[in-house]
Design a protein around this motif. Structure first.
Motif, PDB file in Angstrom:
ATOM      1  N   VAL A  20      23.611 -50.835 -12.998  1.00  7.64           N
ATOM      2  CA  VAL A  20      24.721 -51.479 -13.708  1.00  7.64           C
ATOM      3  C   VAL A  20      25.690 -52.096 -12.706  1.00  7.64           C
ATOM      4  CG1 VAL A  20      26.751 -51.065 -15.154  1.00  7.64           C
ATOM      5  CG2 VAL A  20      24.543 -50.108 -15.816  1.00  7.64           C
ATOM      6  N   ALA A  21      26.006 -51.365 -11.637  1.00  9.43           N
ATOM      7  CA  ALA A  21      26.906 -51.902 -10.611  1.00  9.43           C
ATOM      8  C   ALA A  21      26.333 -53.178 -10.005  1.00  9.43           C
ATOM      9  CB  ALA A  21      27.150 -50.859  -9.526  1.00  9.43           C
ATOM     10  N   ALA A  22      25.027 -53.177  -9.747  1.00 10.12           N
ATOM     11  CA  ALA A  22      24.387 -54.367  -9.173  1.00 10.12           C
ATOM     12  C   ALA A  22      24.470 -55.549 -10.126  1.00 10.12           C
ATOM     13  CB  ALA A  22      22.932 -54.058  -8.839  1.00 10.12           C
ATOM     14  N   LEU A  23      24.164 -55.321 -11.403  1.00 11.88           N
ATOM     15  CA  LEU A  23      24.223 -56.404 -12.386  1.00 11.88           C
ATOM     16  C   LEU A  23      25.658 -56.896 -12.573  1.00 11.88           C
ATOM     17  CD1 LEU A  23      21.685 -55.049 -15.032  1.00 11.88           C
ATOM     18  CD2 LEU A  23      21.309 -56.860 -13.344  1.00 11.88           C
ATOM     19  N   CYS A  24      26.607 -55.978 -12.517  1.00  9.35           N
ATOM     20  CA  CYS A  24      28.018 -56.377 -12.593  1.00  9.35           C
ATOM     21  C   CYS A  24      28.357 -57.323 -11.444  1.00  9.35           C
ATOM     22  CB  CYS A  24      28.915 -55.148 -12.536  1.00  9.35           C
ATOM     23  SG  CYS A  24      29.016 -54.189 -14.068  1.00  9.35           S
ATOM     24  N   ARG A  25      27.893 -56.985 -10.260  1.00  5.64           N
ATOM     25  CA  ARG A  25      28.166 -57.813  -9.079  1.00  5.64           C
ATOM     26  C   ARG A  25      27.504 -59.182  -9.218  1.00  5.64           C
ATOM     27  NH1 ARG A  25      32.008 -56.412  -5.372  1.00  5.64           N
ATOM     28  NH2 ARG A  25      31.413 -56.831  -3.220  1.00  5.64           N
ATOM     29  N   ILE A  26      26.244 -59.173  -9.629  1.00  7.96           N
ATOM     30  CA  ILE A  26      25.476 -60.420  -9.721  1.00  7.96           C
ATOM     31  C   ILE A  26      26.105 -61.393 -10.709  1.00  7.96           C
ATOM     32  CG2 ILE A  26      23.276 -61.386 -10.513  1.00  7.96           C
ATOM     33  CD1 ILE A  26      21.985 -58.760  -9.363  1.00  7.96           C
ATOM     34  N   TYR A  27      26.407 -60.907 -11.911  1.00  7.15           N
ATOM     35  CA  TYR A  27      26.867 -61.837 -12.950  1.00  7.15           C
ATOM     36  C   TYR A  27      28.348 -62.186 -12.818  1.00  7.15           C
ATOM     37  CZ  TYR A  27      22.315 -61.698 -15.036  1.00  7.15           C
ATOM     38  OH  TYR A  27      20.966 -61.850 -15.227  1.00  7.15           O
ATOM     39  N   SER A  28      29.132 -61.302 -12.226  1.00  7.16           N
ATOM     40  CA  SER A  28      30.526 -61.687 -11.967  1.00  7.16           C
ATOM     41  C   SER A  28      30.582 -62.767 -10.898  1.00  7.16           C
ATOM     42  CB  SER A  28      31.349 -60.465 -11.543  1.00  7.16           C
ATOM     43  OG  SER A  28      30.895 -59.940 -10.318  1.00  7.16           O
ATOM     44  N   ARG A  29      29.654 -62.711  -9.920  1.00  8.55           N
ATOM     45  CA  ARG A  29      29.616 -63.729  -8.878  1.00  8.55           C
ATOM     46  C   ARG A  29      29.068 -65.052  -9.392  1.00  8.55           C
ATOM     47  NH1 ARG A  29      30.518 -60.972  -3.868  1.00  8.55           N
ATOM     48  NH2 ARG A  29      32.265 -59.643  -4.482  1.00  8.55           N
ATOM     49  N   LYS A  30      28.443 -65.012 -10.569  1.00  5.60           N
ATOM     50  CA  LYS A  30      27.985 -66.252 -11.197  1.00  5.60           C
ATOM     51  C   LYS A  30      29.077 -66.912 -12.034  1.00  5.60           C
ATOM     52  CE  LYS A  30      23.008 -65.350 -11.438  1.00  5.60           C
ATOM     53  NZ  LYS A  30      21.813 -65.304 -12.324  1.00  5.60           N
ATOM     54  N   GLY A  31      30.240 -66.280 -12.072  1.00  8.76           N
ATOM     55  CA  GLY A  31      31.367 -66.885 -12.769  1.00  8.76           C
ATOM     56  C   GLY A  31      31.664 -66.331 -14.139  1.00  8.76           C
ATOM     57  N   LEU A  32      30.884 -65.352 -14.595  1.00  7.48           N
ATOM     58  CA  LEU A  32      31.161 -64.730 -15.893  1.00  7.48           C
ATOM     59  C   LEU A  32      32.232 -63.662 -15.749  1.00  7.48           C
ATOM     60  CD1 LEU A  32      27.535 -64.236 -17.292  1.00  7.48           C
ATOM     61  CD2 LEU A  32      29.195 -65.951 -18.020  1.00  7.48           C
ATOM     62  N   LYS A  33      32.995 -63.460 -16.806  1.00 12.05           N
ATOM     63  CA  LYS A  33      33.928 -62.335 -16.840  1.00 12.05           C
ATOM     64  C   LYS A  33      33.134 -61.126 -17.323  1.00 12.05           C
ATOM     65  CE  LYS A  33      38.126 -62.623 -18.166  1.00 12.05           C
ATOM     66  NZ  LYS A  33      39.329 -62.782 -19.032  1.00 12.05           N
ATOM     67  N   VAL A  34      32.896 -60.180 -16.414  1.00 13.69           N
ATOM     68  CA  VAL A  34      31.987 -59.066 -16.672  1.00 13.69           C
ATOM     69  C   VAL A  34      32.743 -57.745 -16.623  1.00 13.69           C
ATOM     70  CG1 VAL A  34      29.817 -57.973 -15.989  1.00 13.69           C
ATOM     71  CG2 VAL A  34      30.181 -60.411 -15.512  1.00 13.69           C
ATOM     72  N   THR A  35      32.343 -56.823 -17.485  1.00 17.15           N
ATOM     73  CA  THR A  35      32.905 -55.472 -17.461  1.00 17.15           C
ATOM     74  C   THR A  35      31.798 -54.451 -17.667  1.00 17.15           C
ATOM     75  OG1 THR A  35      34.504 -53.932 -18.469  1.00 17.15           O
ATOM     76  CG2 THR A  35      33.403 -55.460 -19.942  1.00 17.15           C
ATOM     77  N   PRO A  36      31.920 -53.273 -17.023  1.00 16.92           N
ATOM     78  CA  PRO A  36      31.003 -52.182 -17.339  1.00 16.92           C
ATOM     79  C   PRO A  36      31.485 -51.424 -18.569  1.00 16.92           C
ATOM     80  CG  PRO A  36      32.513 -51.474 -15.627  1.00 16.92           C
ATOM     81  CD  PRO A  36      32.851 -52.915 -15.937  1.00 16.92           C
ATOM     82  N   PHE A  37      30.593 -50.658 -19.163  1.00 18.21           N
ATOM     83  CA  PHE A  37      30.954 -49.822 -20.311  1.00 18.21           C
ATOM     84  C   PHE A  37      29.993 -48.648 -20.384  1.00 18.21           C
ATOM     85  CE2 PHE A  37      30.626 -48.713 -24.889  1.00 18.21           C
ATOM     86  CZ  PHE A  37      31.959 -48.439 -25.156  1.00 18.21           C
ATOM     87  N   LYS A  38      30.532 -47.461 -20.494  1.00 23.03           N
ATOM     88  CA  LYS A  38      29.719 -46.277 -20.760  1.00 23.03           C
ATOM     89  C   LYS A  38      30.428 -45.494 -21.844  1.00 23.03           C
ATOM     90  CE  LYS A  38      26.981 -42.593 -18.745  1.00 23.03           C
ATOM     91  NZ  LYS A  38      26.302 -42.113 -17.529  1.00 23.03           N
TER      92      LYS A  38
END
Length: 510
Positions: A20-38
């Motif tokens: 999840v941390a990796a995907l958060c990093r990848i897609y936030s760096r693509k310009g999306l506003k990303v948040t984790p959730f558990k």
């Protein structure tokens, strides 16, 4: 419209949090506003958010990967185990009370699910992409009706699910096939693909198995993630304490008392990034005199029950040995460890334990009282007093999560409070200093580089070693590890498949 994707695992510790941390990093760096959730996490490692509420440390790392501020809505339900099948239940950052497992699952589920819904709605208002982490395994068929962490959340959030399987523990293909088989058709349709994690070896040997498992489950394996032992990232499971490798060739050895009810042990993480420092985990049943003979400092960390662990220290006959150590080396107690170092813990109402009031180690002239009603959960900031001359006026930041308030009875305070609670309800000072001994309620004290640097440089100076003044290796290497993790995922997974999951949803919504 907001898209939600979810990472579930075939088991605990399969690698959900780091993926999840990796995907958060990848897609936030693509310009999306990303948040984790558990939706629901069980962890003894927690953090204080901007709302002065508690969430699990894993969601803090994931938020950092997104370059966003952690919020209580990223982890609306936190369970902190207390033993005897009881946990402290925290809803949207605030303590609700202690519950046994049965009552929580059967009597509190609707309340927890309501909070989960509310938090998810809050995040949907602010973000483009929500990356959800599951808990344990979705194939716990004995508890499907009570589920509020896996498939129930996938349906609630309309999230496609990626399943992570840990090959390092063995039986990876059986765990993948078993998970698919045990889910009913309603849940199984959410599973879109599989990721194999923690692989070491020759990938060619694995490929025939991948071809077969894809046919069995009728879903693709998106890739195989190699086991990278050089990644340094905070972990939330106490089992991770076993991974702190002791290297007796290091110039400096810091002992860490592994209390039976240890909590918030990520306070020691920054030492892992110091090249000349080794950590030695010390169990109470170890030969304490032998194992502490060559340590250069001792940390007594947080605990979910200060009194119980203090009693254990006395029963293992090491209280006097810790006092003897204080004549030779620095000792620092954090939160519960701070309380243990004091003269007395007053608990007339037996709020903390059945032991009531007990005498502490007496290394700090302070007393702790457990008569206050509310748990203290605050982000904090203080200025170092003249108790540490070289750092006087230095700003230190951290966070507080504690029950009990502490009163100075002769020791000098460590910090003058700018923000937070500190020792007593006057909110003026935090911590205490007495000769070689320091106590503080500030979790994250060693994440302040100048404080950690002073602590280590004093030891280096005493041992005739070179002093160090470079940039903070913890923050530098943690950022490097997040970037390296993201690249590892991008290089080894079919990212176009995941991109398509997101694009299809956006297209459908638009």
């Amino acid at each position: 419209m907001v898209k939600c994707i979810m990472v579930q695992g075939t088991s605990s510790n399969a690698g959900k949090s780091v993926l999840v941390a990796a995907l958060c990093r990848i897609y936030s760096r693509k310009g999306l506003k990303v948040t984790p959730f558990k939706s629901q996490n069980m962890s003894l490692n927690s953090y204080t958010t901007k709302e002065n509420g508690e969430i699990a440390i894993a969601q803090v790392l994931q938020a950092e990967a997104c370059d966003v501020e952690p919020s209580i809505h990223m982890n609306p339900v936190l369970l902190k185990p207390k033993g005897n099948f009881k946990s402290q239940v925290i809803i949207q950052g605030k303590v609700i009370g202690d519950m046994n497992f049965y009552d929580y699952q059967h009597k509190f589920r609707d309340t927890a699910l309501k909070a989960i819904n509310e938090s998810l709605a809050v995040l949907k208002e602010e973000y483009d992409l929500i990356i959800i982490e599951g808990a344990g395994s979705p194939a716990e068929i004995n508890m499907r009706k009570e589920d509020i962490a896996n498939m129930e959340i996938a349906h609630l959030a309309d999230a496609e699910v990626l399943l992570v399987a840990d090959i390092d523990r063995g039986g990876v293909f059986a765990s993948i096939a078993g998970t698919f088989m045990l889910l009913d058709e309603y849940d199984r349709k959410r599973l879109k693909a599989v990721i194999i994690n923690k692989f070491s070896g020759n990938l060619d040997i694995l490929m025939p198995g991948i071809d077969k498992i894809e046919k069995i489950i009728n879903s693709p394996v998106l890739g195989v993630l190699p086991y990278d032992h050089d990644l340094h990232l905070p972990e939330e499971d106490s089992a991770s304490l076993k991974t702190h490798k002791f290297d007796n060739k290091k110039d400096i050895i810091i002992g860490v008392l592994k209390l039976p009810k240890i909590a918030n042990f990520t306070d020691i993480d920054p030492f892992e990034f110091e090249e000349d420092v080794g950590l030695k985990m010390i169990n109470l049943f170890d030969d304490f005199h032998k194992i502490t003979k060559n340590i250069d400092g001792l940390i007594i960390p947080g605990t979910r029950n200060s009194v119980d662990d203090l009693i254990q220290i006395k029963q293992h006959n090491i209280a006097e040995k810790i006092r003897e150590l204080s004549d030779r080396i620095p000792i620092i107690g954090i939160c519960g460890g701070y309380q243990i170092l004091g003269e007395k813990i007053i608990d007339e109402n037996k709020k903390e334990s059945e032991h009531g009031t007990v005498e502490g180690l007496g290394l700090l002239k302070v007393e702790t009282n457990f008569n206050q009603n509310e748990k203290i959960v605050e982000q904090s900031e203080g200025v170092i007093t003249n108790s540490i001359k070289e750092l006087e006026g230095e700003i230190v930041r951290g966070y507080e999560i504690h029950e009990g308030t502490t009163k100075l009875k002769g020791s000098k305070p460590l910090l003058k409070i700018n923000k937070g609670f500190g020792n007593t309800n006057d909110r003026e000072y935090d911590g205490a200093c007495e000769n070689n001994v320091i106590g503080t309620y500030f979790h994250g004290i060693f994440h302040n580089y100048n404080f950690r640097q002073k602590f280590l440089n004093d030891i280096r100076k005493k041992k005739g070693l070179n002093l160090k003044y470079e940039k903070d290796p913890y923050e530098t290497k943690k950022a490097y590890s997040l970037d390296k993790l993201a690249k590892l995922v991008q290089d080894n997974l079919d990212m176009e498949f995941i991109d398509e999951l997101i694009r299809n949803k956006h297209d459908k919504d638009n």
